[in-house]
Design an enzyme around this catalytic site. Sequence first.
Site, mmCIF file in Angstrom:
data_model
loop_
_atom_site.group_PDB
_atom_site.id
_atom_site.type_symbol
_atom_site.label_atom_id
_atom_site.label_comp_id
_atom_site.label_asym_id
_atom_site.label_seq_id
_atom_site.Cartn_x
_atom_site.Cartn_y
_atom_site.Cartn_z
ATOM 1 N N GLU A 59 8.909 48.196 25.896
ATOM 2 C CA GLU A 59 9.929 48.080 26.941
ATOM 3 C C GLU A 59 11.301 48.503 26.408
ATOM 4 O O GLU A 59 12.249 47.709 26.381
ATOM 5 C CB GLU A 59 9.990 46.656 27.497
ATOM 6 C CG GLU A 59 8.785 46.298 28.340
ATOM 7 C CD GLU A 59 8.942 44.980 29.093
ATOM 8 O OE1 GLU A 59 9.817 44.187 28.721
ATOM 9 O OE2 GLU A 59 8.176 44.747 30.040
ATOM 10 N N GLU A 114 1.464 45.762 31.583
ATOM 11 C CA GLU A 114 1.627 44.305 31.596
ATOM 12 C C GLU A 114 1.852 43.827 33.020
ATOM 13 O O GLU A 114 2.591 44.449 33.779
ATOM 14 C CB GLU A 114 2.902 43.886 30.848
ATOM 15 C CG GLU A 114 2.914 44.032 29.367
ATOM 16 C CD GLU A 114 4.269 43.557 28.806
ATOM 17 O OE1 GLU A 114 4.953 42.713 29.416
ATOM 18 O OE2 GLU A 114 4.642 44.074 27.744
HETATM 19 C C1 GAL Z 1 7.780 41.734 28.896
HETATM 20 C C2 GAL Z 1 7.515 41.968 27.438
HETATM 21 C C3 GAL Z 1 6.410 41.084 26.879
HETATM 22 C C4 GAL Z 1 6.579 39.678 27.381
HETATM 23 C C5 GAL Z 1 6.601 39.680 28.885
HETATM 24 C C6 GAL Z 1 6.725 38.296 29.483
HETATM 25 O O1 GAL Z 1 9.103 42.030 29.186
HETATM 26 O O2 GAL Z 1 7.181 43.313 27.182
HETATM 27 O O3 GAL Z 1 6.454 41.137 25.479
HETATM 28 O O4 GAL Z 1 7.776 39.172 26.871
HETATM 29 O O5 GAL Z 1 7.706 40.427 29.333
HETATM 30 O O6 GAL Z 1 6.759 38.332 30.890
#
Ligand code: GAL
Length: 681
Positions: free
Chosen positions: A162, A319
């Site tokens: 990110e 994610e």
């Molecule tokens: C994203 C990040 C992950 C985790 C996730 C939690 O921003 O890439 O590592 O922190 O959020 O929602």
Amino acid sequence: MISTLLSRTPRGSDGDPAPRLLYGADYNPEQWPREVWEEDVRLMREAGVNLVSLAIFSWARIQPSADVWDFGWLDEIMDLLHAGGIGVDLATATASPPPWLTTAHPEILPVTANGETLWPGARQHWRPTSPVFREHALRLVRALATRYADHPALVAWHVNNELGCHNVYDYSDDAARAFRDWLRARYGTLDALNHAWGTAFWSQRYSDFEQILPPRLAASHPNPTQQLDFKRFSSDALKDHLRAEREILREITPEVPVTTNFMVMGGTKGMNYPDWAAEVDFVANDHYVVPGPRDRDELSFSANLTSGIASGRPWFLMEHSTSAVNWQPVNVAKRPGELARDSLLHVAHGADAVCFFQWRQSAAGAEKYHSSMVPHAGADSDLFRAVTGLGATLGSLAPIAGSEREPARVGILYDWESWWASEQDSHPTSLLDYRREALDWYSALLDLGIRADLVTTRADLSRHQVLIAPVLHLVTAELAKELTRHTEQGGHLITTYFSGVVDENDHVWLGGYPGALRELLGIRVEEFGPLLAGDTVELDDASTGSLWTDRISVTDSGTEVLAHYRTGVYEGRPAVTRRAAGAGSAAYVSTRLGVDGLTALLPRLLAPAGVTSELPEGARGRVETTVRSGPGGRFVFLVNRTDDTVPVPGLTGDVLLGTTGADGSPVLGPREVAVLRQTAG
Ligand code: GAL
């Protein structure tokens, strides 16, 4: 291309060589004792997981001090995953610099506009422009790439994580130096910069590049073009880091696709992703639902926009969450069915991978209350059963893998430069919300059951018969020409308040707003009439406007007034107009109508193009539909947006997913998704 990734990913245990949708999570085995790892792989197999992202935050473990490397644990887990038939999207591990590095080199830490240092203790505490950080990060990338180049588990590279999540705007001295270089490259001469930045104003004229700084905390509003350029520069600085890591990966493993996870979701606007998309071998995105009214419209919008950024090609959902997150004021759990429905909505918009943050819920650390695939309760849990169920569903959707989005007749133009420029300070209103306006139009189309594609200014705009361009604030001469050409060739443009107002330097197009689009729209605005928070105006078509009004005069005999203001300072004047332009038309909506107002207005705006819903009447607004197509067929997705059972009569095709009624057509249970396969043609 995602096809390279799909072809590298391990096949199913049935040995079927056809590509499958990918399923998995961020996997952080370094948080767990060795004995958990084997159980992890066993449970991953049970859940249908075929890919994990590994080592995202492992820098301190891989390189415990400047000259000590520890790959043993990573070798072991890579081997275990490979033996379990699970592919690895291996991170370059550069997202969170370890304490030994920040202690030795505090000059890599980012600095805010107020001059405060962002100290270590969380993550992403690095300056995108720090040469010292870059050197250490690239050393790590080279070491990892060399070590795992031939490892059979490696299917893709995951650059950093990110990029820009916490460090997009850095105002340090490194940033100042790099900003000057960027400005030299953009403008060539100081004269050109002084002109672009309008430095005749407030005695800001520069006589040497060395005098230029990032827009640090100042006595009043910093120069707007300086602010806009700093946004462009900051996005480019991160993109440059992405490229630097990628170049090493391509040098050592040219056959392994490289990606990084974008954040196309509410609240993230610093990174110009349409401009980054060409830098990765396939687009990957992270998305988290922020619970509230129409929250799944936002999910759909973000997934759709990701598809637009990926030019309609399949992309990778890197994610999302199985249930609650840990970083909202109140972290709401998902209801039954939402885990699958949210995931499949991404697939409906082109995702070929469904991955979560994270595999096993942490017992310690800031994210210990963030849901995961294996919750604190363990595998004997409804959540893990839902995870396993989704794995089976994705298995049955394998024929979809690799299919592309079938263009809709309506496109919504989403433009980063207009987003950045329209929301700057010292404007007619500070209440304007670019994303909100675009999302309102999208929701209205969903409510009407009309399919629309989010597209960016890099797309071929002529592909969409109707182009909706909400708050297209920054319009270059070329874009104005392209939009005019679109209407001349029969396209229909719909735009709104505060569009076509400035050029690429944030200079106003003079002679009456919206200068760049004035002729095309056949109107002239002499004055903006922004409304105070809570104030509204009535229109004579029974709708209500808020946020903004315009003092409009019609300047062309071909312009028709679709609605007038009934109240307010501009009472009796036009509020919504449409001009027959070329073989098409150009319409203007001068106030914020909100979802309900737009839902009422849109059928009139779409009528000249003959666009109506493709869904049967009872399903309109209750079901979202998308279409993906490829060699495996034409796949029609039907997503129930409601908590009721919704029949969708009259649609034919093989039912790949979902249940059918007596007549063979799909019946969607609450929050359910159905997929029909039709013969491509
Ligand atoms: C994203 C990040 C992950 C985790 C996730 C939690 O921003 O890439 O590592 O922190 O959020 O929602």
